[in-house]
Design a protein around this motif. Sequence first.
Motif, mmCIF file in Angstrom:
data_model
loop_
_atom_site.group_PDB
_atom_site.id
_atom_site.type_symbol
_atom_site.label_atom_id
_atom_site.label_comp_id
_atom_site.label_asym_id
_atom_site.label_seq_id
_atom_site.Cartn_x
_atom_site.Cartn_y
_atom_site.Cartn_z
ATOM 1 N N PRO A 168 18.336 1.269 -9.588
ATOM 2 C CA PRO A 168 17.002 1.856 -9.448
ATOM 3 C C PRO A 168 16.552 2.644 -10.662
ATOM 4 C CG PRO A 168 18.596 3.206 -8.283
ATOM 5 C CD PRO A 168 19.355 2.037 -8.855
ATOM 6 N N GLU A 169 15.224 2.821 -10.757
ATOM 7 C CA GLU A 169 14.661 3.700 -11.768
ATOM 8 C C GLU A 169 15.248 5.099 -11.529
ATOM 9 O OE1 GLU A 169 10.394 4.186 -11.432
ATOM 10 O OE2 GLU A 169 10.243 4.462 -13.591
ATOM 11 N N GLY A 170 15.638 5.778 -12.590
ATOM 12 C CA GLY A 170 16.228 7.105 -12.427
ATOM 13 C C GLY A 170 17.707 7.082 -12.106
ATOM 14 N N GLU A 218 -3.959 0.623 -2.555
ATOM 15 C CA GLU A 218 -3.288 -0.666 -2.706
ATOM 16 C C GLU A 218 -2.650 -0.714 -4.099
ATOM 17 O OE1 GLU A 218 -5.686 -4.335 -2.831
ATOM 18 O OE2 GLU A 218 -4.328 -5.096 -1.286
ATOM 19 N N ALA A 219 -1.309 -0.607 -4.139
ATOM 20 C CA ALA A 219 -0.603 -0.575 -5.430
ATOM 21 C C ALA A 219 -0.338 -1.990 -5.944
ATOM 22 C CB ALA A 219 0.708 0.189 -5.301
ATOM 23 N N ILE A 220 -0.079 -2.912 -5.029
ATOM 24 C CA ILE A 220 0.166 -4.309 -5.395
ATOM 25 C C ILE A 220 -0.892 -5.160 -4.717
ATOM 26 C CG2 ILE A 220 1.862 -6.210 -5.332
ATOM 27 C CD1 ILE A 220 2.794 -3.865 -7.030
ATOM 28 N N ASP A 271 15.672 -1.739 -12.954
ATOM 29 C CA ASP A 271 14.438 -0.993 -13.178
ATOM 30 C C ASP A 271 14.600 -0.061 -14.375
ATOM 31 O OD1 ASP A 271 11.967 0.181 -13.021
ATOM 32 O OD2 ASP A 271 12.076 0.621 -10.881
ATOM 33 N N GLU A 272 13.963 -0.406 -15.470
ATOM 34 C CA GLU A 272 13.948 0.405 -16.697
ATOM 35 C C GLU A 272 15.332 0.811 -17.177
ATOM 36 O OE1 GLU A 272 11.091 1.418 -18.252
ATOM 37 O OE2 GLU A 272 9.504 1.373 -16.745
ATOM 38 N N PRO A 273 16.227 -0.154 -17.388
ATOM 39 C CA PRO A 273 17.575 0.232 -17.826
ATOM 40 C C PRO A 273 17.601 0.930 -19.178
ATOM 41 C CG PRO A 273 17.290 -2.145 -17.976
ATOM 42 C CD PRO A 273 16.099 -1.609 -17.240
ATOM 43 N N GLY A 285 4.450 -4.226 -18.373
ATOM 44 C CA GLY A 285 3.135 -3.691 -18.027
ATOM 45 C C GLY A 285 3.108 -2.198 -18.235
ATOM 46 N N ALA A 286 1.910 -1.648 -18.270
ATOM 47 C CA ALA A 286 1.753 -0.216 -18.543
ATOM 48 C C ALA A 286 2.241 0.628 -17.368
ATOM 49 C CB ALA A 286 0.276 0.077 -18.815
ATOM 50 N N ASN A 287 2.295 1.938 -17.563
ATOM 51 C CA ASN A 287 2.638 2.860 -16.483
ATOM 52 C C ASN A 287 1.703 2.639 -15.320
ATOM 53 O OD1 ASN A 287 3.228 4.948 -19.105
ATOM 54 N ND2 ASN A 287 4.794 4.688 -17.575
ATOM 55 N N GLY A 288 2.271 2.581 -14.125
ATOM 56 C CA GLY A 288 1.446 2.460 -12.933
ATOM 57 C C GLY A 288 0.973 1.054 -12.631
ATOM 58 N N ALA A 289 1.421 0.069 -13.392
ATOM 59 C CA ALA A 289 0.982 -1.318 -13.165
ATOM 60 C C ALA A 289 1.536 -1.886 -11.856
ATOM 61 C CB ALA A 289 1.402 -2.198 -14.339
ATOM 62 N N GLY A 290 2.652 -1.302 -11.384
ATOM 63 C CA GLY A 290 3.225 -1.767 -10.119
ATOM 64 C C GLY A 290 4.584 -2.429 -10.254
ATOM 65 N N LYS A 291 5.237 -2.223 -11.378
ATOM 66 C CA LYS A 291 6.529 -2.891 -11.626
ATOM 67 C C LYS A 291 7.614 -2.384 -10.664
ATOM 68 C CE LYS A 291 6.593 -1.440 -15.928
ATOM 69 N NZ LYS A 291 5.379 -0.567 -15.879
ATOM 70 N N THR A 292 7.724 -1.048 -10.589
ATOM 71 C CA THR A 292 8.741 -0.462 -9.714
ATOM 72 C C THR A 292 8.478 -0.811 -8.257
ATOM 73 O OG1 THR A 292 9.190 1.353 -11.227
ATOM 74 C CG2 THR A 292 9.717 1.745 -8.924
ATOM 75 N N THR A 293 7.218 -0.736 -7.869
ATOM 76 C CA THR A 293 6.868 -1.063 -6.478
ATOM 77 C C THR A 293 7.235 -2.514 -6.158
ATOM 78 O OG1 THR A 293 5.054 0.519 -6.617
ATOM 79 C CG2 THR A 293 4.973 -1.056 -4.808
ATOM 80 N N THR A 294 7.027 -3.404 -7.117
ATOM 81 C CA THR A 294 7.383 -4.808 -6.897
ATOM 82 C C THR A 294 8.893 -4.937 -6.646
ATOM 83 O OG1 THR A 294 5.549 -5.541 -8.270
ATOM 84 C CG2 THR A 294 7.335 -7.118 -7.949
ATOM 85 N N HIS A 308 0.830 -1.211 0.000
ATOM 86 C CA HIS A 308 0.000 0.000 0.000
ATOM 87 C C HIS A 308 0.857 1.250 0.000
ATOM 88 C CE1 HIS A 308 -3.076 -2.852 1.284
ATOM 89 N NE2 HIS A 308 -3.984 -1.928 1.019
ATOM 90 N N TYR A 309 0.357 2.294 -0.637
ATOM 91 C CA TYR A 309 0.839 3.662 -0.413
ATOM 92 C C TYR A 309 -0.308 4.356 0.294
ATOM 93 C CZ TYR A 309 4.558 2.777 -3.835
ATOM 94 O OH TYR A 309 5.644 2.279 -4.514
ATOM 95 N N GLY A 310 -0.183 4.550 1.592
ATOM 96 C CA GLY A 310 -1.312 5.072 2.350
ATOM 97 C C GLY A 310 -2.478 4.115 2.210
HETATM 98 P P1 ATP Z 1 5.983 3.096 -14.416
HETATM 99 O O1 ATP Z 1 6.258 2.204 -15.548
HETATM 100 O O2 ATP Z 1 5.152 4.306 -14.807
HETATM 101 O O3 ATP Z 1 7.178 3.440 -13.589
HETATM 102 P P2 ATP Z 1 5.156 1.037 -12.552
HETATM 103 O O4 ATP Z 1 4.539 -0.159 -13.171
HETATM 104 O O5 ATP Z 1 6.581 0.906 -12.149
HETATM 105 O O6 ATP Z 1 4.942 2.302 -13.470
HETATM 106 P P3 ATP Z 1 4.679 1.851 -9.837
HETATM 107 O O7 ATP Z 1 5.639 2.982 -9.875
HETATM 108 O O8 ATP Z 1 5.066 0.654 -9.078
HETATM 109 O O9 ATP Z 1 4.264 1.416 -11.309
HETATM 110 O O10 ATP Z 1 3.293 2.411 -9.275
HETATM 111 C C1 ATP Z 1 2.176 1.571 -8.964
HETATM 112 C C2 ATP Z 1 1.062 2.422 -8.376
HETATM 113 O O11 ATP Z 1 1.455 2.961 -7.114
HETATM 114 C C3 ATP Z 1 0.692 3.625 -9.242
HETATM 115 O O12 ATP Z 1 -0.697 3.781 -9.194
HETATM 116 C C4 ATP Z 1 1.392 4.796 -8.560
HETATM 117 O O13 ATP Z 1 0.693 6.002 -8.756
HETATM 118 C C5 ATP Z 1 1.373 4.375 -7.116
HETATM 119 N N1 ATP Z 1 2.541 4.920 -6.387
HETATM 120 C C6 ATP Z 1 3.842 4.680 -6.661
HETATM 121 N N2 ATP Z 1 4.654 5.326 -5.812
HETATM 122 C C7 ATP Z 1 3.832 6.016 -4.973
HETATM 123 C C8 ATP Z 1 4.064 6.889 -3.857
HETATM 124 N N3 ATP Z 1 5.294 7.155 -3.419
HETATM 125 N N4 ATP Z 1 2.974 7.411 -3.253
HETATM 126 C C9 ATP Z 1 1.712 7.123 -3.670
HETATM 127 N N5 ATP Z 1 1.437 6.298 -4.703
HETATM 128 C C10 ATP Z 1 2.482 5.754 -5.339
#
Ligand code: ATP
Length: 234
Positions: free
Chosen positions: A83-85, A16-18, A158-160, A35-44, A11-13
């Motif tokens: 890391p990403e970035g 539920e991201a994952i 992450d996104e090399p 997966g698309a932007n925001g799918a949760g790859k980075t969070t995983t 969770h972020y607050g």
């Molecule tokens: P991208 O390809 O755009 O980097 P991603 O698949 O890596 O996307 P994540 O960055 O893991 O996706 O984000 C998953 C979800 O969690 C998204 O809805 C995002 O807005 C949310 N999220 C990510 N980081 C935070 C944060 N620090 N605070 C609140 N929500 C977040």
Amino acid sequence: MLLEVKDMRVHYGKIEAIKGISLEVAEGEIVTLIGANGAGKTTTLKTISGLRALTSGTVTFDGADISKMPGHKRVLAGIGQSPEGRGVFPGMTVTENLLMGAYTRTGDLTKDLDEVFELFPRLAERRNQAGGTMSGGEQQMVAIGRALMSKPKVLLLDEPSMGLAPMLVAQIFSIIKTINERGTTVLLVEQNAQQALQLAHRAYVLETGKVVKSAPAADLLNDPQVRAAYLGGE
Ligand code: ATP
């Protein structure tokens, strides 16, 4: 399995991201998450490396439950992350940046530095240049090289390819292949699904915090749904 994620929720607050992801990475594999932007790859990836805490579920690495282990100990256990970035230290030289990756290690690091310089001749040429003045592609090489300096069993990337010109993308992917052939397991997050699927052995497709498909990467390259959604195909 070298790495096993089971029913992971993050969770972020209140968000539920994952939403209950399970995935496995065997020793020697290259596995990619697409997966698309925001799918949760980075969070995983961040949850595997300990940068984010999980709400529930487990992360098992090398036979041990590391779900509650702090991130710095996961580095010692053998999890390296680019890391990403990129996160290159701008005021430090290339060599100093690389040595930061070996922060948890002692002993002679010359041989390890030489191995990174052999993989990335560009970094060898520019070893005394400030990280912040390196190009985007060069900083990506620094970030990967720095992760390698911890001698990881699994390398999380992450996104090399982000922001790189096509020729550099091909070069980075070819170096990832070499790193894997030399014995490092790789978990790769990519927007560039085509190249990632060509490189990886297996893949997971993530959509809004869930795994919607997992298969050998070659199969997904020919999967009509994946082609339409992620490969710009018909
Ligand atoms: P991208 O390809 O755009 O980097 P991603 O698949 O890596 O996307 P994540 O960055 O893991 O996706 O984000 C998953 C979800 O969690 C998204 O809805 C995002 O807005 C949310 N999220 C990510 N980081 C935070 C944060 N620090 N605070 C609140 N929500 C977040």
